[in-house]
Design a protein around this motif. Sequence first.
Motif, mmCIF file in Angstrom:
data_model
loop_
_atom_site.group_PDB
_atom_site.id
_atom_site.type_symbol
_atom_site.label_atom_id
_atom_site.label_comp_id
_atom_site.label_asym_id
_atom_site.label_seq_id
_atom_site.Cartn_x
_atom_site.Cartn_y
_atom_site.Cartn_z
ATOM 1 N N VAL A 45 0.940 -1.344 0.015
ATOM 2 C CA VAL A 45 -0.233 0.123 -0.220
ATOM 3 C C VAL A 45 0.761 1.141 -0.384
ATOM 4 N N PRO A 46 0.374 2.335 -0.908
ATOM 5 C CA PRO A 46 0.841 2.993 -0.239
ATOM 6 C C PRO A 46 1.309 3.640 0.513
ATOM 7 N N LEU A 47 2.297 5.257 1.025
ATOM 8 C CA LEU A 47 2.492 5.567 2.499
ATOM 9 C C LEU A 47 1.335 5.964 2.726
ATOM 10 N N GLU A 48 0.478 7.093 1.875
ATOM 11 C CA GLU A 48 -0.416 7.847 2.076
ATOM 12 C C GLU A 48 -1.723 6.922 3.070
ATOM 13 N N ASP A 49 -1.666 5.493 2.414
ATOM 14 C CA ASP A 49 -2.657 4.726 3.310
ATOM 15 C C ASP A 49 -2.835 3.685 4.733
ATOM 16 N N ILE A 50 -1.372 4.402 4.829
ATOM 17 C CA ILE A 50 -0.699 4.370 6.253
ATOM 18 C C ILE A 50 -0.484 4.988 7.292
ATOM 19 N N SER A 51 -1.365 4.646 8.683
ATOM 20 C CA SER A 51 -1.506 5.547 9.662
ATOM 21 C C SER A 51 -0.354 6.288 10.092
ATOM 22 N N MET A 135 10.982 5.398 3.902
ATOM 23 C CA MET A 135 10.038 5.091 5.313
ATOM 24 C C MET A 135 8.473 3.965 4.650
ATOM 25 N N GLU A 136 7.833 4.116 2.953
ATOM 26 C CA GLU A 136 7.349 3.793 2.592
ATOM 27 C C GLU A 136 7.746 2.241 2.337
ATOM 28 N N VAL A 137 8.607 2.245 1.365
ATOM 29 C CA VAL A 137 9.715 0.949 0.972
ATOM 30 C C VAL A 137 9.869 0.173 2.638
ATOM 31 N N TYR A 138 10.434 0.383 3.579
ATOM 32 C CA TYR A 138 10.490 0.196 4.646
ATOM 33 C C TYR A 138 9.425 -0.421 5.440
ATOM 34 N N LEU A 139 8.334 -0.263 5.597
ATOM 35 C CA LEU A 139 6.790 -0.382 6.145
ATOM 36 C C LEU A 139 6.337 -1.492 4.893
ATOM 37 N N ASN A 140 7.021 -1.554 4.406
ATOM 38 C CA ASN A 140 6.221 -2.519 3.077
ATOM 39 C C ASN A 140 6.188 -3.589 3.571
ATOM 40 N N SER A 141 7.444 -4.086 3.571
ATOM 41 C CA SER A 141 8.607 -4.746 3.737
ATOM 42 C C SER A 141 9.203 -5.718 4.791
ATOM 43 N N ILE A 142 9.260 -5.030 6.469
ATOM 44 C CA ILE A 142 9.782 -5.822 7.294
ATOM 45 C C ILE A 142 8.306 -6.942 7.445
ATOM 46 N N GLU A 143 9.356 -7.591 8.276
ATOM 47 C CA GLU A 143 8.958 -8.760 8.476
ATOM 48 C C GLU A 143 7.981 -8.802 10.090
#
Length: 217
Positions: A45-51, A135-143
């Motif tokens: 999801v794009p960063l704008e769709d993450i709280s 930040m966007e890639v981090y929040l979409n990739s970490i375990e």
Amino acid sequence: MLVILVFGIIGPVLTVAVYRFVPPPMTFLMVQRLFEGRGFDRRWVPLEDISPTLVRAVIAGEDARFCQHKGFDFDAIQKAMAYNQQGKKVRGGSTISQQTAKNVFLWPHRDYVRKALEAYFTVLIELIWGKERIMEVYLNSIEWGPGVYGAEAAAQRNFRVSAAKLTPTQAARLAAIVPKPLSWKAAQPGRYIKRRSGSINRNARIVSREGMASCVL
């Protein structure tokens, strides 16, 4: 010499440039976990769709100087080295940028070659991506659990809400389990995770009040 130029310099730069716009595919860790039978759940999801509460929580829990440093927090590295020299439990000093470089481009096991490449890719993503994309890639990739990767899958699995609707408490609990996502539980936290997430929640309010996430939000 040509081989070194292509694979050592041009290849990584081109790959990082492509991932500036395209979601990175499966990482080495994701493939490893698949072979271990842990499954695979990742919903980009794009960063704008993450709280924003989750952004502030991971900054509070993982890298308070994310918006100030250029990829490396040398104060944190020195403190971690001093702590580890005391023979206590090993503490890391990696920034969110370093974690992102490692997670997306490299293998999970520690060695000197990987650390050198991690530094190289950290410099590249700071230069080519910038803080928002990191930040966007981090929040979409970490375990975030067995076979669970990224904020959307973690939010759905743990709390049955989208990443956009995470509350501050839920975000803090997810941030709290980042160091040990296979052992710690966000949905059913033990005493330690409750304490840790409470601390992260308080620090996240400081992050918000003092504009420590201004490069992202």
